[in-house]
Design an enzyme around this catalytic site. Structure first.
Site: not given
Length: 775
Positions: A209, A279, A340
């Site tokens: 991440d 990410h 995201e």
């Protein structure tokens, strides 16, 4: 993947409303001696209890079809390490009927008649037989061991019974994020060991991440040399690492292999997650050439350091990474994230815009779909399949992808309707273990909303919105622990226990076999004792289900209980949270409250190992109902006054000049936000109370809102009022200041204006009904 947007109000429990309805109070865990599941978690499909017992000791012979079977070897090691028993293991003569052989029989004879991963455990006065194959045999062993007493001794009496069991779902998962906070191999193994003993079969390992790259990739050493470390650890307003110290760590490929084997020996499949296209800060710190191009002379777009650019160089890099990953993980599934992804860098990239035109892609969502589908094609070429978070639905779903639905159930429902496999793990249903476990401010810092044990337990992954044919695509469920707020093993354990026990029952047991009262008030007891024996941390259940409540009436009786064996309960009447130096509970507490006076009861559970529950607070108030007013206009709606300015407290609205006013049908400030970035609003009117009784009121945000009924302000600590039937004055103050732009993973959100009410004698909190508002 762990969106930090959803924040709910501090929800104040309302179970004690029932007390107010009868003007008496009694709070107790309804402990029952009925234990149809024999204390086993997750609840078995079928249990038949018989008379008698079997004594298991070191003299018990263990006979197995294959003494070298990994489930048999695991059992031998467990008995030696945890029970100090060195039982002899020999080969079982398959020509004999198991019932004719003494000892513990582990056999696959008859397992072909059982469902996949199923087992049959039979305990008689003469022997114990577990029929099962592969994982089924292992799970039968786990059930047998749950019947052992927690205390270690030389012999153990086990009740005679027949247990037949198999799982509801084939995918039963637990996700651990090691990017935000790094956990050692030994710590990871402890998680795997525990979830295996509760019949979960998948460990989703979030290795990559923005905050850290945790897996060694030999072709790209800077991924761990640079990407595995960072300066400071801060999320939201929480800081738990000094700025001056580097934080991080990673796993070598040999360590990865060690964990994968350790898990496989316990029938746990390890699914790695390599995040893309977003990410990716850790990777882009190491290899910045994989970022998108920028426009000369202009500041770089938001998320430029978070998003891979879909160049050939990027795809070569990711294919190289995934090749090394797939060599380490035999899992059918490779998780590629996909969530995201802020598209601003792609929107401002000349390369991306040219690529979209070349490929005939109408927008950046379709560009993400192109990205995911290209990665999927590569992974499929290696005989594997991808899992992605539900954002991979945007722009068109990759042909063979499995969707992990996290934002809610909608993504999973849409994927199932498209005949794609779905794993339900919504953050809105108690599956996110990084969420608070109650609304109490005493809870350790966590993220956003809160998810109670009961919410986790009551979740059904199979949505009723799906047809029977579509429901078959829901292959399982998963609990997720994101570690932004989990810097220690003690916090990790606190966040997952006991919620992981509830998860295991959701994933394994048929709904008809579930019973939350039996689970929480009977069966959990032994499992808390087991955690204590292993020196594991866990959240201690409170003595009262209702953590913070207010009840109205003259007389109350409280019976306090704890499910944790040997725990003591302490209480105070002086407004302070109890310590072990305060009054110890030993019999029901009776309160007679004089008219117009209050009494406050606080309780805390302290276990034999010294672990403590958070304190509960119950405010008892003997107050006559407020009389109804003389309102007769009978005009529905409510009036508001608006002041355009920046406010820091609703109190300020008592001293400002208002610039606008109107009458509206309901209390709703959302339309005002469209043209007013900063404002305060006051609503005035009458609330029609339909029946005498005590009403509980709550607000979505006590920081941004204030509520007054007949001039009495309702606060977080005093939010119940006895009201007579008829009209009562209502006033609501609310302030709003537009949040700053979103950055990275965090999308700021200001609590909306919401007023909730719970009517007398009910447990359901509802938004204030517009039909009951008058002006």
């Amino acid at each position: 993947m762990n969106l930090k947007t959803l924040t709910l109000p501090k929800c104040l429990a309302i179970a004690a409303l029932l007390f107010a309805a009868f003007q008496t109070g009694k709070a107790s865990a309804q402990t029952t001696t009925d234990n149809p599941h024999m204390g086993i978690i997750p609840a078995p499909a079928s249990v038949t209890k018989n008379t008698g017992s079997y004594t298991f000791s070191q003299l018990t012979l263990i006979k197995a079809d294959n003494p070298k079977d990994k489930a048999v070897l695991w059992l031998k090691d467990y008995l030696q390490s945890n029970r100090h028993l060195n039982n002899k293991i020999s080969k079982f003569n398959s020509k004999l009927k198991p019932a004719k052989s003494a000892g513990l029989i582990l056999t696959a004879k008859g397992a072909d008649k059982l469902p996949k991963e199923g087992y049959k455990l039979t305990i008689t006065n003469h022997n114990i037989t577990i029929v099962g194959k592969d994982a089924g045999l292992f799970y039968g062993i786990q059930t047998l061991l749950q019947l052992f007493p927690v205390e270690t001794s030389g012999s153990y009496k086990l009740p005679c019974a027949v247990i037949e069991d198999s799982p509801r779902f084939g995918y039963r998962g637990m996700m651990l994020d090691v990017s935000r906070h790094f956990f050692s191999i030994a710590e990871v193994k402890k998680v795997i060991e525990l979830i295996a003993s509760y019949k979960l079969n998948t460990f989703h390992w979030h290795l990559v991440d923005g905050q850290g790259w945790r897996i060694e990739i030999k072709k790209y050493p800077k991924l761990t040399q640079v990407g595995a470390f960072r300066q400071q650890t801060m999320f939201g307003s929480n800081r738990d690492w000094p700025d001056s110290l580097s934080y991080g760590g990673f796993y070598t490929q040999d360590q990865i292999k060690e964990v994968v084997k350790f898990a496989a020996d316990r029938y746990i499949n390890v699914i790695p997650e390599i995040e893309m296209p977003a990410h990716s800060e850790a990777a882009l710190r190491a290899y910045p050439e994989l970022k998108c191009d920028t426009v000369a002379g202009q500041p770089p777009p938001r998320d430029i350091n978070n998003l891979y650019c879909p160049t050939e160089q990027t795809f070569t890099f990711l294919e190289d990474v995934l090749t090394e990953v797939m060599a380490l993980f035999p899992s059918k599934y490779i998780h590629i994230g996909g969530d995201e992804a802020g598209k601003e860098p792609w929107k401002q990239s000349a390369f991306c815009q040219a690529l979209m035109k070349e490929k005939g892609l109408k927008d950046e969502k379709e560009l993400q779909s192109y990205f995911i589908q290209r990665i999927e094609k590569f992974i499929n070429s290696k005989g594997r399949s991808i899992i992605g978070w539900d954002e991979i639905l945007e722009g068109g779903l990759a042909p063979n992808a499995t969707v992990m639905s996290w934002q809610g159930e909608e993504g999973g429902i849409n994927a199932a309707r498209q005949h794609h496999n779905v794993i339900m793990t919504p953050q809105t249903t108690g599956n996110y273990f990084d969420h608070y476990q109650s609304g109490s401010p005493q809870e350790p810092v966590s993220f956003g909303r809160y998810a109670t044990l009961q919410e986790t337990y009551n979740y059904d992954p199979v949505s009723k919105q799906l047809t029977p044919d579509e429901q078959k695509y829901v292959i399982g469920t998963q609990g997720n622990l994101w570690t932004e707020y989990v810097p220690t093993v003690a916090k990790l354990q606190y966040q997952i226990f006991p919620r992981v026990f509830a998860l295991s029952e959701v994933a394994w047991s048929q709904p008809k076999n579930k019973d939350y009262t039996n689970f929480s008030e009977v069966r959990l007891a032994k499992h808390f004792a087991k955690l204590d024996a292993m020196n594991y941390n866990y959240r201690v259940p409170t003595a009262l289900t209702t953590i913070d409540t207010m009840v109205v009436g003259p007389h109350f009786v409280y019976t306090l209980t704890s499910v944790v064996p040997g725990a003591k309960i302490y209480y105070t009447l002086n407004g302070r949270d109890p310590l072990d130096t305060d009054l110890q509970y030993d019999s029901p507490l009776t309160f007679a409250i004089p008219q117009n006076e209050k009494r406050e009861l606080r309780t805390r559970v302290i276990t034999p190992s010294g672990r403590r529950s958070i304190a509960t607070r119950t405010l008892m108030y003997n107050k006559a109902p407020l009389p109804a007013g003389s309102y007769t206009a009978n005009k529905q709606g409510i009036k508001y006054k608006l002041a355009k300015n920046t406010f820091t407290s609703p109190d300020q609205l008592s001293y400002v000049a208002f610039t606008d006013s109107a009458t509206v049908a309901k209390i709703d400030a959302e339309p005002l936000k469209k043209d007013n970035p900063n404002f305060g609003v006051v609503y005035d009117g009458y609330l029609n109370i339909l029946a005498d009784g005590t009403y509980n009121f709550t607000l979505a945000s006590y920081a941004a809102s204030q509520l007054f009924i007949d001039g009495v302000q309702l606060t977080e600590s005093e939010y119940a009022l006895p009201l007579a039937k008829g009209f009562h004055q209502i006033r609501i103050k609310y302030i709003y200041n537009a949040p700053p732009p979103a950055t990275g993973r965090y999308r700021p959100r200001v609590a909306p204006l919401k007023v909730y009410v719970t009517a007398p004698g009910t447990f359901e909190k509802k938004e204030l009904n517009a039909a009951d508002l008058y002006n």
